[in-house]
Structure formats: C-alpha cells, structure tokens
Design a protein around this motif. Sequence first.
Motif, PDB file in Angstrom:
ATOM      1  N   ALA A  25       0.850  -1.187   0.000  1.00  0.00           N
ATOM      2  CA  ALA A  25       0.000   0.000   0.000  1.00  0.00           C
ATOM      3  C   ALA A  25       0.890   1.243   0.000  1.00  0.00           C
ATOM      4  CB  ALA A  25      -0.904  -0.012   1.228  1.00  0.00           C
ATOM      5  N   GLU A  31      -0.495  -5.840   1.643  1.00  0.00           N
ATOM      6  CA  GLU A  31      -1.867  -6.247   1.380  1.00  0.00           C
ATOM      7  C   GLU A  31      -1.802  -7.515   0.544  1.00  0.00           C
ATOM      8  OE1 GLU A  31      -3.811  -2.832  -0.375  1.00  0.00           O
ATOM      9  OE2 GLU A  31      -3.798  -1.766   1.528  1.00  0.00           O
ATOM     10  N   ARG A  54      -7.756  -2.710  -4.251  1.00  0.00           N
ATOM     11  CA  ARG A  54      -6.527  -2.156  -3.672  1.00  0.00           C
ATOM     12  C   ARG A  54      -5.300  -2.649  -4.414  1.00  0.00           C
ATOM     13  NH1 ARG A  54      -6.554  -3.455   2.601  1.00  0.00           N
ATOM     14  NH2 ARG A  54      -6.427  -5.534   1.718  1.00  0.00           N
TER      15      ARG A  54
END
Length: 142
Positions: A25, A31, A54
Amino acid sequence: MEILSLAGFTSFVRANPLGVVATAAPNGHPEAALVSFAVTPDGSLLFNAQLTTRKVANLRANPRTAVVIGCTGAISVQAEGAAVIESGAARREAGQVYLERFPGSRALDEDFALIRLVPDWLRSYDASVEPARVSEGVPTWT
C-alpha cells in the motif's frame, strides 16, 4: 520436480492455480489477496482483478509484487517480480491465455485489469520429504 526450470514452473502453476498475491500500500503496509493464476508458455504469471481493488491501485504506484502459489498441498512456490497491467493487444493476447485456463472469467471485461508478472526470483518449498527441500534463485529461463 525442478521448479526453477521453465517446464517445472509452468507445470506446477497449471496443477496449482490458486495463490496469494502481495502488494504494498502507499503507506508501505502489505496487502494480500487470493487469486487464480494462469501461466504462459514463457513462464509469465497472469491474474485479473477489478480495477477498483486495492491491489490494482497498489500495483500502479509500485509494481513490485510477491506471490505464493500452491495453497493446498505440501509444495509451494514463491515468486517475485514487477507486475504489468496489460493494455491493448498484449491484454487481448494474455486475456485469451487466461480465458483458456478459466473459461467464463471476466479478465477482458472493461471493469477488470489483467496483470502479468514475469518472475525474477523463485523459491520452492517441498514439505513432502524429510527434511523439507528448499530451492531458490533466479529462474533459469530469464
């Protein structure tokens, strides 16, 4: 099976398509997400994701990623490399490979990204033997 060889790697991924992709991130936090991988004859890994996820945002900012393939057996493979979000003709070509492996996938839908990872480092872990066998390094086909 020699995972660092092109034949060994592609065979393993075809037999074990589930894996986890890890991205960073913007704040540096990791992540991870479970995805399905297809593999091309040249050893590139392909996976898809909705454009709003994301992982897609993370890969746009930092293409370095790591994956673990083989979530259900005694052997797993780790790979690292720079991911590319495919576009144009390359996306259509990679999308066909992905669709052959996963018919009905939405990989070529306009709301999805198709991502290619060319591994520049591999590690295999085989816990089916005692002691466990580990092999790692730069893929022999690069």
